[in-house]
Write a protein that holds these residues in place. Sequence first.
Motif: not given
Length: 298
Positions: A249-260
Amino acid sequence: MLNRAYTTDSPPPPKDQPPKEESAKNEETKKEETKKEAGTGAANSTGPESAKGKGEQEGRFPSRTFGGPEKREERLFPATGPLSLPGISLFLLTAVGIYYYFTTEKERVRRERANKTKKVESIGTPEVGGAYELVDHDGNTVTDKAFHGKFHLVYFGFCHCPDICPDELDKIGDALDILDANSKTKDTVQPVFITCDPQRDSPEAVKEYLKQFHPKFIGLTGTVDQVRTACKAYRVYFSKPPKVADNQDYLVDHSIFSYLMDPDGTFVDVYGKDREAKYMAEDIARRIEMFRDAGRKL
């Protein structure tokens, strides 16, 4: 004829005495000369009465009619000064000039500010979005053009995310409920979930994961290269541990945005983690109204 004798008591008749008629004429001539001299003296008099009479002849003093009040010429405006006709005209011209200057200057400043704002907006708007080809949660090939014609809200995450992704997907669902409650914005926004962990998130896994959230969500996955292309188009950062063993198991680091994105696939706005569902719904509704005000249809 007898000669009359003169006595010493009687004075002798004057020699060269003129006749009576000639004497009367001389008297009249003297009287006329006396009158002329009197008239000349009056004319040459320097008294106030004579000066006034002379002034009346030259037009410097108004003539006075005896038996009535003295008539004076009345003027509405003085001949000179700020209240004269030239002074008032100059004041009005100055006022009009000042008003015109400030009006035109105000309009010029407004246009400059508007142009600067447009430049800032054009400079500050990132190039987000672009062409991609992925697979939806039903196994169908999907491109970015599949969502044209509607506003769409795109979020990048992964199915094994323990807390952040579920919170953001719930928030998107709440915003959609607010929008769907309004007849003007109902069914105008399509939510899209794109995984940034394609090794584990198959179409079946994405479909099962999205059952926890709003039913309108469409999930997308694909190969590593396909997902990387989509993330690059949206300027999304993501990273996973370099060395991961199988079934680890691992976690993915990513941007936290919602794009309109608008119905043309053009970037409109981005909503971070700090934005609430109500704010998102209100802002999206405003964008939809602006889109329609521009003569566009959904």
